[in-house]
Design an enzyme around this catalytic site. Structure first.
Site, PDB file in Angstrom:
ATOM      1  N   TRP A   1     -44.135 -23.054  -2.974  1.00 38.88           N
ATOM      2  CA  TRP A   1     -43.793 -22.478  -4.272  1.00 38.88           C
ATOM      3  C   TRP A   1     -45.057 -21.997  -4.977  1.00 38.88           C
ATOM      4  O   TRP A   1     -46.087 -22.637  -4.942  1.00 38.88           O
ATOM      5  CB  TRP A   1     -43.070 -23.520  -5.133  1.00 38.88           C
ATOM      6  CG  TRP A   1     -41.724 -23.846  -4.555  1.00 38.88           C
ATOM      7  CD1 TRP A   1     -41.409 -24.893  -3.744  1.00 38.88           C
ATOM      8  CD2 TRP A   1     -40.533 -23.074  -4.703  1.00 38.88           C
ATOM      9  NE1 TRP A   1     -40.097 -24.825  -3.374  1.00 38.88           N
ATOM     10  CE2 TRP A   1     -39.524 -23.713  -3.960  1.00 38.88           C
ATOM     11  CE3 TRP A   1     -40.227 -21.897  -5.384  1.00 38.88           C
ATOM     12  CZ2 TRP A   1     -38.239 -23.222  -3.883  1.00 38.88           C
ATOM     13  CZ3 TRP A   1     -38.938 -21.420  -5.313  1.00 38.88           C
ATOM     14  CH2 TRP A   1     -37.956 -22.079  -4.573  1.00 38.88           C
TER      15      TRP A   1
ATOM     16  N   GLU B   1     -42.055 -33.066  -0.537  1.00 32.82           N
ATOM     17  CA  GLU B   1     -42.247 -33.371   0.876  1.00 32.82           C
ATOM     18  C   GLU B   1     -43.659 -33.867   1.205  1.00 32.82           C
ATOM     19  O   GLU B   1     -43.931 -34.310   2.320  1.00 32.82           O
ATOM     20  CB  GLU B   1     -41.920 -32.140   1.721  1.00 32.82           C
ATOM     21  CG  GLU B   1     -40.461 -31.757   1.724  1.00 32.82           C
ATOM     22  CD  GLU B   1     -39.970 -31.080   0.441  1.00 32.82           C
ATOM     23  OE1 GLU B   1     -38.753 -31.092   0.209  1.00 32.82           O
ATOM     24  OE2 GLU B   1     -40.799 -30.541  -0.321  1.00 32.82           O
TER      25      GLU B   1
ATOM     26  N   THR C   1     -33.841 -28.392 -16.574  1.00 28.08           N
ATOM     27  CA  THR C   1     -33.219 -29.589 -16.001  1.00 28.08           C
ATOM     28  C   THR C   1     -34.266 -30.676 -15.800  1.00 28.08           C
ATOM     29  O   THR C   1     -35.450 -30.473 -16.060  1.00 28.08           O
ATOM     30  CB  THR C   1     -32.555 -29.271 -14.643  1.00 28.08           C
ATOM     31  OG1 THR C   1     -33.595 -28.971 -13.702  1.00 28.08           O
ATOM     32  CG2 THR C   1     -31.592 -28.090 -14.757  1.00 28.08           C
TER      33      THR C   1
ATOM     34  N   HIS D   1     -35.311 -31.638 -12.993  1.00 26.74           N
ATOM     35  CA  HIS D   1     -35.956 -31.389 -11.709  1.00 26.74           C
ATOM     36  C   HIS D   1     -37.470 -31.614 -11.795  1.00 26.74           C
ATOM     37  O   HIS D   1     -38.076 -32.245 -10.920  1.00 26.74           O
ATOM     38  CB  HIS D   1     -35.641 -29.956 -11.264  1.00 26.74           C
ATOM     39  CG  HIS D   1     -36.183 -29.596  -9.934  1.00 26.74           C
ATOM     40  ND1 HIS D   1     -37.347 -28.870  -9.782  1.00 26.74           N
ATOM     41  CD2 HIS D   1     -35.734 -29.863  -8.685  1.00 26.74           C
ATOM     42  CE1 HIS D   1     -37.592 -28.703  -8.495  1.00 26.74           C
ATOM     43  NE2 HIS D   1     -36.630 -29.296  -7.803  1.00 26.74           N
TER      44      HIS D   1
ATOM     45  N   ARG E   1     -55.694 -22.900 -14.106  1.00 31.05           N
ATOM     46  CA  ARG E   1     -56.276 -23.908 -13.215  1.00 31.05           C
ATOM     47  C   ARG E   1     -56.362 -23.433 -11.762  1.00 31.05           C
ATOM     48  O   ARG E   1     -56.859 -24.153 -10.908  1.00 31.05           O
ATOM     49  CB  ARG E   1     -55.454 -25.186 -13.303  1.00 31.05           C
ATOM     50  CG  ARG E   1     -55.643 -25.893 -14.640  1.00 31.05           C
ATOM     51  CD  ARG E   1     -54.520 -26.862 -14.958  1.00 31.05           C
ATOM     52  NE  ARG E   1     -54.788 -27.567 -16.206  1.00 31.05           N
ATOM     53  CZ  ARG E   1     -54.571 -27.074 -17.420  1.00 31.05           C
ATOM     54  NH1 ARG E   1     -54.094 -25.848 -17.561  1.00 31.05           N
ATOM     55  NH2 ARG E   1     -54.834 -27.769 -18.498  1.00 31.05           N
TER      56      ARG E   1
END
Length: 161
Positions: free
Chosen positions: A27, A61, A92, A94, A133
């Site tokens: 991502w 993961e 959410t 998440h 960053r």
């Protein structure tokens, strides 16, 4: 946004450097790849010839991947694992679930296998915070991650770990 610079000139020299593994989330690849590339460049400049980079489906993961790598490292060639990712707060839970489980899991793996795991998984509220960053400047977290890995390797060797 307060950020500090890492002094790479004061890093210890590692004799007989081992292997470093970099884990990156797929991502936000432009940001993760920027941090990963910066980290890898610093490590290679400091004598680490064996830097393996792996792209994972996401930050959640990372604990399993780190555990798998260390469990199969029977000769203890891996000096450290460095993790990069970006998790952006949405509407959410998440964000909280992934951030918390990633950090908890990586902490557990680090203690179980007694090898440094440097975590630069950035949980941010706005993309601008991650971009600041992971930019092409001296504030890129790849510098900080490489420095932390080198410092931990040197410290552990100094105590005979």
């Amino acid at each position: 946004m307060a950020q500090s610079l890492v002094n790479l000139n004061s890093l210890p020299t590692i004799t007989d450097p081992g292997r470093i593994v970099i884990l990156g989330s797929k991502w936000y690849p432009e940001l993760v790849n920027s941090m990963t590339g910066t980290c890898e460049k610093v490590l290679r400049e400091r004598g680490f010839d064996r830097v393996d980079c792996h792209t994972l489906p996401g930050s959640l993961e990372m604990p399993l991947a780190a555990a798998d790598l260390l469990a199969t490292d029977v000769n203890e060639e891996i000096d450290a694992i460095v993790c990069f990712g970006v998790i952006v707060k949405g509407e959410t839970l998440h964000f909280e679930m992934i951030s918390n489980e990633c950090m908890r899991g990586l902490g557990n793996v680090m203690l179980q296998y007694r090898r440094p795991i440097i975590v630069e998984v950035l949980p941010v509220f706005e993309m601008a915070h991650a971009e600041a960053r992971a930019g092409d400047d001296e504030f890129n977290k790849g510098y900080e991650a490489a420095a932390a890995a080198i410092e931990m390797i040197a410290w552990r060797r100094s105590i005979g770990a």
